[in-house]
Write an enzyme that holds these catalytic residues in place. Structure first.
Site, PDB file in Angstrom:
ATOM      1  N   TYR A  85       0.843  -1.207   0.000  1.00 48.01           N
ATOM      2  CA  TYR A  85       0.000   0.000   0.000  1.00 48.01           C
ATOM      3  C   TYR A  85       0.875   1.252   0.000  1.00 48.01           C
ATOM      4  O   TYR A  85       0.573   2.230  -0.674  1.00 48.01           O
ATOM      5  CB  TYR A  85      -0.921   0.002   1.228  1.00 48.01           C
ATOM      6  CG  TYR A  85      -1.930   1.127   1.164  1.00 48.01           C
ATOM      7  CD1 TYR A  85      -3.184   0.932   0.583  1.00 48.01           C
ATOM      8  CD2 TYR A  85      -1.617   2.395   1.645  1.00 48.01           C
ATOM      9  CE1 TYR A  85      -4.101   1.963   0.485  1.00 48.01           C
ATOM     10  CE2 TYR A  85      -2.523   3.435   1.545  1.00 48.01           C
ATOM     11  CZ  TYR A  85      -3.766   3.230   0.971  1.00 48.01           C
ATOM     12  OH  TYR A  85      -4.664   4.249   0.869  1.00 48.01           O
ATOM     13  N   PHE A 137      -8.003  21.826 -24.147  1.00 45.82           N
ATOM     14  CA  PHE A 137      -8.271  20.395 -24.266  1.00 45.82           C
ATOM     15  C   PHE A 137      -9.481  20.089 -23.386  1.00 45.82           C
ATOM     16  O   PHE A 137      -9.642  20.673 -22.324  1.00 45.82           O
ATOM     17  CB  PHE A 137      -7.065  19.524 -23.888  1.00 45.82           C
ATOM     18  CG  PHE A 137      -7.390  18.083 -24.097  1.00 45.82           C
ATOM     19  CD1 PHE A 137      -7.515  17.586 -25.394  1.00 45.82           C
ATOM     20  CD2 PHE A 137      -7.681  17.241 -23.043  1.00 45.82           C
ATOM     21  CE1 PHE A 137      -7.906  16.268 -25.612  1.00 45.82           C
ATOM     22  CE2 PHE A 137      -8.067  15.926 -23.250  1.00 45.82           C
ATOM     23  CZ  PHE A 137      -8.179  15.439 -24.547  1.00 45.82           C
ATOM     24  N   THR A 138     -10.311  19.140 -23.829  1.00 43.18           N
ATOM     25  CA  THR A 138     -11.624  18.902 -23.213  1.00 43.18           C
ATOM     26  C   THR A 138     -11.549  18.734 -21.681  1.00 43.18           C
ATOM     27  O   THR A 138     -12.137  19.522 -20.936  1.00 43.18           O
ATOM     28  CB  THR A 138     -12.254  17.646 -23.840  1.00 43.18           C
ATOM     29  OG1 THR A 138     -11.322  16.567 -23.751  1.00 43.18           O
ATOM     30  CG2 THR A 138     -12.606  17.886 -25.304  1.00 43.18           C
ATOM     31  N   ASP A 228       1.147  20.666 -20.023  1.00 41.42           N
ATOM     32  CA  ASP A 228       0.485  19.387 -20.296  1.00 41.42           C
ATOM     33  C   ASP A 228       1.493  18.593 -21.128  1.00 41.42           C
ATOM     34  O   ASP A 228       1.664  18.825 -22.331  1.00 41.42           O
ATOM     35  CB  ASP A 228      -0.814  19.610 -21.072  1.00 41.42           C
ATOM     36  CG  ASP A 228      -1.551  18.304 -21.335  1.00 41.42           C
ATOM     37  OD1 ASP A 228      -0.903  17.245 -21.307  1.00 41.42           O
ATOM     38  OD2 ASP A 228      -2.767  18.350 -21.593  1.00 41.42           O
ATOM     39  N   LYS A 271      -0.304   8.016 -23.190  1.00 43.74           N
ATOM     40  CA  LYS A 271       0.130   8.385 -24.548  1.00 43.74           C
ATOM     41  C   LYS A 271       1.643   8.167 -24.655  1.00 43.74           C
ATOM     42  O   LYS A 271       2.096   7.028 -24.744  1.00 43.74           O
ATOM     43  CB  LYS A 271      -0.249   9.830 -24.850  1.00 43.74           C
ATOM     44  CG  LYS A 271      -1.733  10.038 -25.177  1.00 43.74           C
ATOM     45  CD  LYS A 271      -2.597  10.133 -23.984  1.00 43.74           C
ATOM     46  CE  LYS A 271      -3.974  10.677 -24.275  1.00 43.74           C
ATOM     47  NZ  LYS A 271      -4.806  10.734 -23.073  1.00 43.74           N
ATOM     48  N   ARG A 395     -13.580  15.754 -33.383  1.00 44.58           N
ATOM     49  CA  ARG A 395     -12.939  16.829 -32.632  1.00 44.58           C
ATOM     50  C   ARG A 395     -13.427  18.139 -33.243  1.00 44.58           C
ATOM     51  O   ARG A 395     -12.711  18.841 -33.924  1.00 44.58           O
ATOM     52  CB  ARG A 395     -11.408  16.753 -32.695  1.00 44.58           C
ATOM     53  CG  ARG A 395     -10.794  15.557 -32.039  1.00 44.58           C
ATOM     54  CD  ARG A 395     -10.534  15.662 -30.540  1.00 44.58           C
ATOM     55  NE  ARG A 395     -11.651  15.441 -29.674  1.00 44.58           N
ATOM     56  CZ  ARG A 395     -11.551  15.014 -28.409  1.00 44.58           C
ATOM     57  NH1 ARG A 395     -10.395  14.714 -27.887  1.00 44.58           N
ATOM     58  NH2 ARG A 395     -12.615  14.892 -27.644  1.00 44.58           N
ATOM     59  N   PHE A 462     -19.299  14.829 -25.654  1.00 45.11           N
ATOM     60  CA  PHE A 462     -18.921  14.031 -26.826  1.00 45.11           C
ATOM     61  C   PHE A 462     -18.755  12.550 -26.499  1.00 45.11           C
ATOM     62  O   PHE A 462     -18.927  11.694 -27.361  1.00 45.11           O
ATOM     63  CB  PHE A 462     -17.628  14.571 -27.464  1.00 45.11           C
ATOM     64  CG  PHE A 462     -16.459  14.565 -26.512  1.00 45.11           C
ATOM     65  CD1 PHE A 462     -16.276  15.609 -25.623  1.00 45.11           C
ATOM     66  CD2 PHE A 462     -15.559  13.523 -26.490  1.00 45.11           C
ATOM     67  CE1 PHE A 462     -15.216  15.602 -24.723  1.00 45.11           C
ATOM     68  CE2 PHE A 462     -14.491  13.495 -25.603  1.00 45.11           C
ATOM     69  CZ  PHE A 462     -14.334  14.546 -24.707  1.00 45.11           C
TER      70      PHE A 462
HETATM   71  C1  PLP Z   1      -3.586  16.700 -24.383  1.00 48.49           C
HETATM   72  C2  PLP Z   1      -4.282  15.867 -23.363  1.00 48.49           C
HETATM   73  N1  PLP Z   1      -4.297  16.262 -22.094  1.00 48.49           N
HETATM   74  C3  PLP Z   1      -4.916  15.543 -21.139  1.00 48.49           C
HETATM   75  C4  PLP Z   1      -5.583  14.377 -21.436  1.00 48.49           C
HETATM   76  C5  PLP Z   1      -6.331  13.638 -20.348  1.00 48.49           C
HETATM   77  O1  PLP Z   1      -5.731  12.451 -20.036  1.00 48.49           O
HETATM   78  P1  PLP Z   1      -6.527  11.107 -19.619  1.00 48.49           P
HETATM   79  O2  PLP Z   1      -7.353  10.689 -20.756  1.00 48.49           O
HETATM   80  O3  PLP Z   1      -5.419  10.165 -19.261  1.00 48.49           O
HETATM   81  O4  PLP Z   1      -7.356  11.442 -18.412  1.00 48.49           O
HETATM   82  C6  PLP Z   1      -5.576  13.915 -22.746  1.00 48.49           C
HETATM   83  C7  PLP Z   1      -6.288  12.659 -23.101  1.00 48.49           C
HETATM   84  O5  PLP Z   1      -6.782  12.425 -24.152  1.00 48.49           O
HETATM   85  C8  PLP Z   1      -4.920  14.682 -23.738  1.00 48.49           C
HETATM   86  O6  PLP Z   1      -4.897  14.293 -25.038  1.00 48.49           O
END
Ligand code: PLP
Length: 470
Positions: A85, A137-138, A228, A271, A395, A462
């Site tokens: 843990y 980013f979303t 990021d 990624k 997108r 989405f």
């Molecule tokens: C540029 C970017 N930032 C953040 C994220 C969020 O990461 P996660 O999907 O691991 O939560 C993503 C995921 O698609 C991303 O492409």
């Protein structure tokens, strides 16, 4: 064409061909269901490719997130999981890998990228503060907004034009940023939210000159810069390829230099870092780290596992080291580019230049007959699936969501369908099949009708929205 002038792709472009720096040890069979079955599956999924069952998909280009193939070394590392843990040995290996390759001091694991976004947004944004960034980013923007921040797009104008072949379309417009700082006051800026590469702009990179200048500007006003770093390795490749003075430097050196101009980073390790699950958050400031280390136990797990198993952290530590190898990155971006080159030569409308992780189809130019609120990019993703069983992702307007103040759709200038290439998974033959499907869908563009949204979730719509044909 006679047999003697049949050319490889490399020869067609006047260069020697390259090949992936790995060989395949294990395979997973693919299944292609019939056109009638695909029609049925698509209707059941409400024309949303996120709602398709993966077994109904032939080539899956929905995302490069967590879909890569791990190496034999990573799988061997999984067997060395220390599932304690607290204080797992794998945590220390992972921590050392982030420190070595990204250069930050204090590291926290999280279950994936958005876990890290959540924590940094809570710790670094005060209600009503602005968060300037290079395109949204979303999940990043949503966490910033939920924490009370106001996101402002500061990307250079070139990024909004899919046909403009600018080498660093991810750059921040420093004049726009300084104007915002002067107008609102430095104390009302939470931090600069910098992404490399910029996913929503088509996987476009930020230059080293831009991040250096951003550092200088932010220092003048006492503002922090958080990165990021999700696809920062791919960003480093573009710097090596395109920016003066970097051709002789390794990806690892470029990555570390870039990060040194920032105060911290969040990461979706699914990624660049070559794992199926995982993320992290890294900062250089001890006081901020203490706050984050406290928050992580509330939302993710103890600060030495952050929602991950020990074996996941081991795979991530090994994946980080593999991800910065020059031959790996060259093959990874090279495969994306191969698909992009085919489509460019055939005149299919795509975002130029081709980015690091995906080829983005320009849905506005596929379907000029559709208004943006008839979801051209969502329509194109549906048509690709019908044609060939290939899954892609919208997108455009559906991903952009609604303005929390007015309740109206955001109308992004880019209306794109993303063909995202998982790392180390598909071959050049798969890319050929994908390219031919894009061509077939483009040829049928005039007969295509749009979609209407019939179910809309409140957050990140989405992912789960449903559509019907007009
Ligand atoms: C540029 C970017 N930032 C953040 C994220 C969020 O990461 P996660 O999907 O691991 O939560 C993503 C995921 O698609 C991303 O492409």
């Amino acid at each position: 064409m006679t047999q003697s002038n049949l050319q490889t792709m490399g020869q067609q472009f006047g260069r020697r061909s390259w090949a992936e720096p790995w060989k395949i040890k294990m395979v997973e069979p693919l299944r292609l269901i019939s056109r009638e079955e695909r029609e049925k599956a698509l209707i059941e999924a409400g024309y949303n490719t996120f709602l398709l069952k993966s077994e109904d998909v032939y080539i899956d280009l929905l995302t490069d997130s967590g879909t890569g193939a791990m190496s034999d070394r990573q799988w061997a590392g999984m067997m060395l999981g220390d599932e304690a843990y607290a204080g797992s040995r794998n945590f220390y290996n992972f921590e050392a890998a982030v420190q070595t390759y990204y250069g930050y001091k204090y590291i926290l694991p999280t279950h994936q990228g958005r876990g890290a976004e959540h924590l940094i947004s809570l710790a670094a944004i005060k209600r009503g503060q602005y968060v300037p960034g290079n395109m949204y980013f979303t999940t990043t923007r949503l966490h910033q907004e939920l924490a009370g921040g106001i996101f402002v797009d500061m990307i250079i104008d070139e990024a909004h034009d899919p046909q403009r072949p600018y080498p660093f379309k991810g750059n921040i417009d420093l004049d726009k940023l300084e104007t915002l700082i002067k107008r609102e006051g430095a104390e009302n800026i939470a931090y600069v939210s910098l992404a490399g590469t910029v996913n929503m702009a088509g996987g476009q990179p930020v230059s080293m000159a831009n991040v250096k200048a951003l550092r200088e500007l932010s220092d003048r006003y006492g503002i922090k810069v958080f990165l990021d770093a999700t696809r920062m390795v791919e960003n480093a490749f573009f710097i090596q390829e395109r920016e003066d003075g970097y051709a002789g430097k390794s990806i690892a050196e470029i990555l570390k230099e870039f990060c040194s101009y920032t105060d911290g980073a969040w990461m979706s390790a699914k990624k660049d870092n070559l794992v199926n699950i995982g993320g992290w958050l890294a900062v250089n400031d001890w006081t901020l780290f203490e706050e984050l280390r406290n928050l992580v136990v509330v939302f993710e797990g103890l600060h030495t596992y952050g929602g991950l198993a020990g074996r996941d952290m081991e795979a991530m530590a090994i994946g980080i080291a593999e991800s910065v190898q020059d031959d790996h990155v060259r093959a990874r971006v090279g495969q994306v580019r191969y698909l992009g080159e085919l489509l460019t030569v055939w005149g299919s409308p795509i975002v130029q230049p081709v980015g690091g992780h995906a080829v983005f189809l320009d849905a506005r130019r596929f379907y000029p007959q559709l208004r943006q609120d008839q979801f051209p990019a969502q329509t194109l993703a549906a048509e690709m699936y019908l044609d060939s069983g290939i899954r892609s992702m919208e997108r455009g307007i559906a991903s952009a969501g609604r303005d929390p103040k007015t309740g109206d759709h955001y109308y992004p200038r880019l209306e794109l369908t993303r063909l995202t290439i998982p790392r180390r998974v598909y071959t050049q033959a798969h890319m050929d099949v994908v390219a031919e499907s894009v061509r077939a869908v483009y040829d049928a563009r005039e007969q295509t009708r749009g979609l209407k949204m019939v179910y809309e979730p409140k957050y990140l719509r989405f992912f789960q929205a449903r559509f019907e044909r007009l």
